[in-house]
Design a protein around this motif. Sequence first.
Motif, mmCIF file in Angstrom:
data_model
loop_
_atom_site.group_PDB
_atom_site.id
_atom_site.type_symbol
_atom_site.label_atom_id
_atom_site.label_comp_id
_atom_site.label_asym_id
_atom_site.label_seq_id
_atom_site.Cartn_x
_atom_site.Cartn_y
_atom_site.Cartn_z
ATOM 1 N N GLU A 22 5.378 -0.958 -25.665
ATOM 2 C CA GLU A 22 5.175 -2.395 -25.479
ATOM 3 C C GLU A 22 6.131 -3.205 -26.346
ATOM 4 O O GLU A 22 6.626 -4.239 -25.924
ATOM 5 N N ASP A 23 6.377 -2.738 -27.573
ATOM 6 C CA ASP A 23 7.252 -3.447 -28.507
ATOM 7 C C ASP A 23 8.468 -2.572 -28.800
ATOM 8 O O ASP A 23 8.399 -1.629 -29.584
ATOM 9 N N ILE A 24 9.580 -2.900 -28.173
ATOM 10 C CA ILE A 24 10.795 -2.087 -28.281
ATOM 11 C C ILE A 24 11.574 -2.375 -29.569
ATOM 12 O O ILE A 24 12.545 -1.683 -29.870
ATOM 13 N N SER A 25 11.142 -3.353 -30.367
ATOM 14 C CA SER A 25 11.905 -3.778 -31.546
ATOM 15 C C SER A 25 12.175 -2.632 -32.526
ATOM 16 O O SER A 25 13.215 -2.609 -33.180
ATOM 17 N N GLU A 26 11.246 -1.680 -32.629
ATOM 18 C CA GLU A 26 11.424 -0.541 -33.526
ATOM 19 C C GLU A 26 12.638 0.311 -33.132
ATOM 20 O O GLU A 26 13.273 0.944 -33.973
ATOM 21 N N LYS A 28 15.270 -0.944 -31.140
ATOM 22 C CA LYS A 28 16.360 -1.802 -30.657
ATOM 23 C C LYS A 28 17.706 -1.470 -31.295
ATOM 24 O O LYS A 28 18.729 -1.463 -30.612
ATOM 25 N N VAL A 29 17.736 -1.181 -32.576
ATOM 26 C CA VAL A 29 18.997 -0.881 -33.253
ATOM 27 C C VAL A 29 19.664 0.352 -32.637
ATOM 28 O O VAL A 29 20.890 0.392 -32.470
ATOM 29 N N TYR A 30 18.885 1.349 -32.258
ATOM 30 C CA TYR A 30 19.436 2.575 -31.665
ATOM 31 C C TYR A 30 19.898 2.327 -30.222
ATOM 32 O O TYR A 30 20.925 2.856 -29.793
ATOM 33 N N ILE A 31 19.133 1.528 -29.508
ATOM 34 C CA ILE A 31 19.511 1.192 -28.128
ATOM 35 C C ILE A 31 20.786 0.363 -28.133
ATOM 36 O O ILE A 31 21.671 0.573 -27.298
ATOM 37 N N GLU A 32 20.891 -0.555 -29.072
ATOM 38 C CA GLU A 32 22.094 -1.381 -29.186
ATOM 39 C C GLU A 32 23.325 -0.523 -29.492
ATOM 40 O O GLU A 32 24.387 -0.698 -28.894
ATOM 41 N N GLU A 33 23.171 0.433 -30.384
ATOM 42 C CA GLU A 33 24.278 1.338 -30.706
ATOM 43 C C GLU A 33 24.679 2.156 -29.473
ATOM 44 O O GLU A 33 25.862 2.323 -29.187
ATOM 45 N N PHE A 34 23.691 2.666 -28.753
ATOM 46 C CA PHE A 34 23.951 3.416 -27.520
ATOM 47 C C PHE A 34 24.748 2.560 -26.532
ATOM 48 O O PHE A 34 25.747 3.014 -25.953
ATOM 49 N N CYS A 35 24.311 1.320 -26.338
ATOM 50 C CA CYS A 35 24.988 0.420 -25.395
ATOM 51 C C CYS A 35 26.425 0.137 -25.813
ATOM 52 O O CYS A 35 27.325 0.096 -24.969
ATOM 53 N N ASN A 36 26.639 -0.047 -27.104
ATOM 54 C CA ASN A 36 28.000 -0.287 -27.605
ATOM 55 C C ASN A 36 28.901 0.919 -27.371
ATOM 56 O O ASN A 36 30.061 0.771 -26.980
ATOM 57 N N ILE A 37 28.386 2.104 -27.605
ATOM 58 C CA ILE A 37 29.191 3.321 -27.452
ATOM 59 C C ILE A 37 29.514 3.591 -25.987
ATOM 60 O O ILE A 37 30.653 3.929 -25.644
ATOM 61 N N PHE A 38 28.526 3.430 -25.101
ATOM 62 C CA PHE A 38 28.709 3.822 -23.709
ATOM 63 C C PHE A 38 28.970 2.658 -22.757
ATOM 64 O O PHE A 38 29.075 2.858 -21.545
ATOM 65 N N LEU A 42 23.254 -4.598 -23.081
ATOM 66 C CA LEU A 42 22.029 -4.466 -23.867
ATOM 67 C C LEU A 42 20.848 -5.168 -23.200
ATOM 68 O O LEU A 42 19.758 -4.599 -23.108
ATOM 69 N N ASN A 43 21.046 -6.373 -22.711
ATOM 70 C CA ASN A 43 19.943 -7.116 -22.092
ATOM 71 C C ASN A 43 19.423 -6.428 -20.837
ATOM 72 O O ASN A 43 18.221 -6.418 -20.581
ATOM 73 N N GLU A 44 20.322 -5.846 -20.069
ATOM 74 C CA GLU A 44 19.911 -5.120 -18.868
ATOM 75 C C GLU A 44 19.079 -3.883 -19.237
ATOM 76 O O GLU A 44 18.047 -3.602 -18.626
ATOM 77 N N VAL A 45 19.533 -3.149 -20.234
ATOM 78 C CA VAL A 45 18.812 -1.958 -20.671
ATOM 79 C C VAL A 45 17.440 -2.334 -21.229
ATOM 80 O O VAL A 45 16.428 -1.712 -20.900
ATOM 81 N N LEU A 46 17.389 -3.382 -22.035
ATOM 82 C CA LEU A 46 16.127 -3.791 -22.645
ATOM 83 C C LEU A 46 15.137 -4.364 -21.638
ATOM 84 O O LEU A 46 13.939 -4.420 -21.912
ATOM 85 N N SER A 47 15.617 -4.747 -20.482
ATOM 86 C CA SER A 47 14.715 -5.276 -19.458
ATOM 87 C C SER A 47 13.974 -4.166 -18.711
ATOM 88 O O SER A 47 13.055 -4.436 -17.944
#
Length: 68
Positions: A22-26, A28-38, A42-47
């Motif tokens: 429910e709360d992806i904030s925990e 988010k830093v890893y997802i953001e890094e993944f998005c930057n690398i690949f 980020l907004n599309e993935v987080l949706s």
Amino acid sequence: MLLRSDCKNVIFPNNVHVQAVEDISEFKVYIEEFCNIFGYDLNEVLSSPFTLIEPDSNNPYKQMYVTD
């Protein structure tokens, strides 16, 4: 393990605990890094919905090697 899916049609083994995130904030830093690398947006993935898979015991792989 964090999966980018609602996993509605996935049948998991009994030795894991599955819950919708429910709360992806925990994470988010890893997802953001993944998005930057690949190169993902980020907004599309987080949706997307996310599902957290965790071991359901202190030794989740025990049954793979010994019988109870």
